[in-house]
Design a protein around this motif. Sequence first.
Motif, short mmCIF file in Angstrom:
data_model
loop_
_atom_site.label_atom_id
_atom_site.label_comp_id
_atom_site.label_asym_id
_atom_site.label_seq_id
_atom_site.Cartn_x
_atom_site.Cartn_y
_atom_site.Cartn_z
N PRO A 73 0.83 -1.22 0.00
CA PRO A 73 0.00 0.00 0.00
C PRO A 73 0.86 1.26 0.00
N ASP A 74 0.27 2.34 -0.49
CA ASP A 74 0.99 3.62 -0.58
C ASP A 74 1.53 4.08 0.75
N ARG A 327 3.95 11.01 11.59
CA ARG A 327 4.65 9.74 11.71
C ARG A 327 3.80 8.72 12.47
N SER A 328 3.10 9.15 13.52
CA SER A 328 2.24 8.24 14.29
C SER A 328 1.10 7.72 13.42
N GLU A 332 0.44 3.77 12.48
CA GLU A 332 -0.83 3.12 12.79
C GLU A 332 -1.39 2.42 11.55
N ARG A 333 -1.33 3.09 10.41
CA ARG A 333 -1.87 2.50 9.18
C ARG A 333 -1.03 1.30 8.74
N ARG A 334 0.29 1.37 8.91
CA ARG A 334 1.14 0.23 8.56
C ARG A 334 0.87 -0.95 9.49
N ALA A 335 0.70 -0.68 10.79
CA ALA A 335 0.42 -1.76 11.75
C ALA A 335 -0.93 -2.41 11.43
N LEU A 336 -1.91 -1.62 11.00
CA LEU A 336 -3.21 -2.17 10.63
C LEU A 336 -3.08 -3.10 9.44
N ASN A 338 -0.38 -4.79 8.54
CA ASN A 338 0.31 -6.00 8.98
C ASN A 338 -0.63 -6.93 9.73
N ALA A 339 -1.52 -6.37 10.56
CA ALA A 339 -2.47 -7.19 11.30
C ALA A 339 -3.45 -7.87 10.34
N ARG A 340 -3.94 -7.13 9.35
CA ARG A 340 -4.86 -7.73 8.37
C ARG A 340 -4.17 -8.84 7.59
N GLU A 341 -2.89 -8.64 7.28
CA GLU A 341 -2.17 -9.66 6.52
C GLU A 341 -2.00 -10.93 7.35
N GLN A 342 -1.68 -10.80 8.64
CA GLN A 342 -1.53 -11.96 9.50
C GLN A 342 -2.83 -12.72 9.67
#
Length: 464
Positions: A73-74, A327-328, A332-336, A338-342
């Motif tokens: 994702p972008d 940056r926060s 948060e969007r990157r962590a979301l 990663n969670a969806r991918e797992q």
Amino acid sequence: MRTGLKGYKNLGAWTRCLVLALGGAVALSSCGISYNSPKVSERNGELPVSVVGMTARSVAYANASPYTPRALPDVFYAYAGSQGSVTGAGALPAAPYLPDETRRQMEYRPLPDINPQPYRIGVGDVVLLATRSSASTIEQLSGLLAAQNQRQGYTVRDDGSIAIPEIGAVQLSGLTLQEAEDRLFQALVSNQIDPSFSLEVAEFRSKKVAVGGAVKSATLVPITPNNLTLGEALIAAGGLVTRDEEFASIRIYRDGTLYQIPVETFRAQPQLSDKLLIAGDAVYVDTTYDLDRAFEFYKTKIDVISLRSSARSTALQTLSSEINIRRSALDERRALFNAREQLGAEKRDYVYLSGEVAKQNRFALPYGQQATLADVLYNEGGFDNTTGDPTEIYVLRGSNDPAKIGEIVAYHLNAGNAANMILATKFEMRPNDVIFIEEQPITKWGRALQQTFPTLLNSATSAL
């Protein structure tokens, strides 16, 4: 017949069991009870399979099938300085433009042209006043004259004036050299002093340009009446020090906006060296975008050049708060994602491993790049050549043509010659490919015996 029977009776019990077991094996085989191991056949039921040897030509043919790896994702390419509406601490006053920095062609944001302006004296400049000693009034002017021609330096003070003995303060800040001479002339005349003098700026300290980044020596370059060009500023800093110029750019921070000139463009267009700089500009030669490093440079630039006292602290705190908020949000969007991918909520492309591989598994094709047969095999632990047959490695690929649905091509890699593994590093994987490694012939025999031996032994024991 009697002799044969006697010999049979003299056989040991274990030997007799083995003979009966072997006889039982033949019997079981005749009854259709046997060990079946997976293998690649030219035809398997109704699915036509074409086995193609893996050669340089067949690898090129297989790699020609269209496939574009999935992209991240972008948000994974964004950075804390990206444009957009900002909430929380409030928008920055005249927030600098921070261009996208990825490994693609850099955007050229040209520095606007400005008209040359006459130099105006500023706070910190040192002006040189030259007078003649032939008149008695000269001593009244300088108080230190002992030669025929005297030159006295005066520093422009914080209030914009210079202090001349017997005359007092004369405001010069913001004036051109001609305007300053006119004002000094009026001050001398009004104090009944011989106005024979000349004026020049001896040291230029009020107007500077900061140069940093990938240059030989970061420095502050003063602006003189001759004006200052971009090329001259870079030369004053020792020139560019860049190894990969295709990823390097010259960024100029001016009045809240960040302009960008790729180094390749700067080299190809010599006229860009003649771009005029103005007081307060900051030139930064960047090779890879590093937000923290760039922020520190602009922070120093603001400290040294732009803001004063409390205004300086407020601007820096606002800038730091905005970058932290952005940056926060990115984290948060990157962590979301990663969670969806797992959890399996993001669609991925997979390659499947079967047969004598280290682990029956599926391999997720990477984002943004191709994966090869060697990448998949060795990322998953490869295979044990004591059980797997290196001469029988296959990549099974189905047809994407609706008219040929069900047709399968089996690319056969004979790695009995280790040199052929080079082909594995060239063979690109496609979604839903199946990597299959057959058993060693001795492995098939051993496993068949391992499974049938207990049954044969029981049969032999019962026969005895």
